[in-house]
Design an enzyme around this catalytic site. Structure first.
Site, PDB file in Angstrom:
ATOM      1  N   TYR A 144      31.536  50.146  37.582  1.00  0.00           N
ATOM      2  CA  TYR A 144      31.892  49.449  36.125  1.00  0.00           C
ATOM      3  C   TYR A 144      31.262  48.459  35.423  1.00  0.00           C
ATOM      4  CZ  TYR A 144      35.464  47.357  33.435  1.00  0.00           C
ATOM      5  OH  TYR A 144      36.800  46.900  32.574  1.00  0.00           O
ATOM      6  N   PHE A 190      51.995  42.346  41.790  1.00  0.00           N
ATOM      7  CA  PHE A 190      52.804  41.080  42.462  1.00  0.00           C
ATOM      8  C   PHE A 190      53.753  41.204  42.160  1.00  0.00           C
ATOM      9  CE2 PHE A 190      49.606  37.592  43.531  1.00  0.00           C
ATOM     10  CZ  PHE A 190      48.812  38.419  44.482  1.00  0.00           C
TER      11      PHE A 190
END
Ligand code: NAD
Ligand code: UDP
Length: 312
Positions: A144, A190
């Protein structure tokens, strides 16, 4: 009417950009191979007379007539881009070559969605555009990071060699509705864990930092960047300079969701940057006083409301 191509337009950021361009009266061609994006993200635009969706892989040449190109096609979350790292590098590099070739042929202005990852695990804090970065060329994030760095090289060589009108934005961690619930990025992880009552997975000590930008602020900056004069190429940092540790982020999400999930600590993935915050003075100066307007709590509230509709 401007004809605008958005590659990766069915992804998280791309779909918000398409919405915004359509609202501004552009004719939008959204190109995506649906590797990480989804038709659902652009559902509301399908049927609009100014919107067209095309399945296409940017690793292959594309022949269309457009005035502007926003090149966003590339998986962005570490889990997705590490799943098939060779394909990730090909998407960044061949994708850039193909879209730059298209821009050259049709004389379009072209914007590259680059990334704060070009700075790697930085020794300079906050990160300024003139910093060359500290990137591992052979690690698990390299497909990436180096792919995006090579894409930047190609953009600047097309600018020097062919006088192409190029724009490069370096995007820092951006979040909001339509992130993929399983893409593994910290905000979506999360929130999904908190809403399901599962443990919140903190990698490492949780003292590493990131600076989170809400998607609307990012899209505004991209549009302003495309509108700058031909003499301004960037690269320009786009992000929100408020910096948080992953523990602070987890605590905010627990309090906003009212979740009783527990924090658990897992190993830190290799080459995980320790600290990240953009210096956005160039963006403020060159993008007409642009500054992020949405603070973390407000942005998280919107994002949590979205995830409540998609997470059982
Ligand atoms: P995303 O995964 O939701 O979007 C990427 C889109 O590109 C997806 O729709 C995917 O299907 C498409 N795509 C992937 N490979 C393709 C190919 N070969 N041909 C055509 N389409 C392809 O991720 P995102 O967060 O929306 O990121 C969009 C862009 O912004 C990426 O280039 C990413 O590197 C960059 N960026 C994002 C962030 C962030 O925090 N969200 C930060 C830095 C840079
Ligand atoms: N992270 C974490 N728990 C998770 C997912 C990520 O603690 O469930 C950490 C990760 O190690 C990194 C930070 O959160 O330090 C941001 O990760 P993300 O994948 O969102 O983005 P990037 O590392 O590319 O900035």
């Amino acid at each position: 009417m401007q004809r605008v191509l958005v590659t990766g337009g069915a992804g998280f950021l791309g779909s918000h950009l398409c919405d915004r361009l359509i609202k501004a009266g552009a004719d939008v061609l959204c190109v995506d191979n649906f590797y990480t994006g989804s038709r659902r993200n652009v559902d509301a635009l399908i049927g609009h007379k100014a919107f067209e969706l095309m399945r296409h892989d940017v690793c292959f040449p594309l022949y269309v007539e457009v005035d502007q190109i926003y090149n966003l096609a590339c998986p962005a979350s570490p889990i997705h881009y590490q799943h098939d790292p060779v394909q990730t590098t090909k998407t960044s590099v061949h994708g850039a070559i193909n879209m730059l070739g298209l821009a050259k042929r049709v004389k379009a202005k072209i914007l590259q969605a680059s990334t704060s990852e070009v700075y790697g695990d930085p020794e300079v804090h906050p990160q300024v555009e003139s910093y060359w970065g500290r990137v591992n060329p052979i690690g698990i994030r390299s497909c990436y990071d180096e792919g995006k760095r090579c894409a930047e090289t190609l953009f600047f060589d097309y600018w020097r060699q062919h006088q192409l009108r190029v724009k490069v934005v370096r995007i820092f961690n951006t979040y909001g509705p339509r992130m993929h619930p399983n893409d593994g990025r910290v905000v979506s992880n999360f929130i999904v864990q908190a809403l399901r009552g599962n443990d919140i997975t903190i990698y490492g000590s949780g003292q590493q930092t990131r600076s989170f930008c809400y998607v609307d602020d990012l899209v505004e900056a991209m549009i302003r960047m495309m509108a700058t004069g031909d003499d301004f190429t960037g690269p320009v940092n786009i992000g929100n300079p408020s910096e948080f540790t992953m523990i602070e982020l987890a605590e905010k999400i627990l309090s906003l969701t009212g979740s009783k999930s527990k924090l658990v600590f897992e190993p830190l993935p290799s080459d995980d940057p320790k600290q990240r915050r953009p210096d956005i003075s160039m963006a403020a100066e060159k993008l007409g006083g642009w500054a992020p307007r949405v603070g973390l709590e407000d942005g998280l509230r919107e994002t949590i409301a979205y995830f409540r509709t998609v997470v059982a």
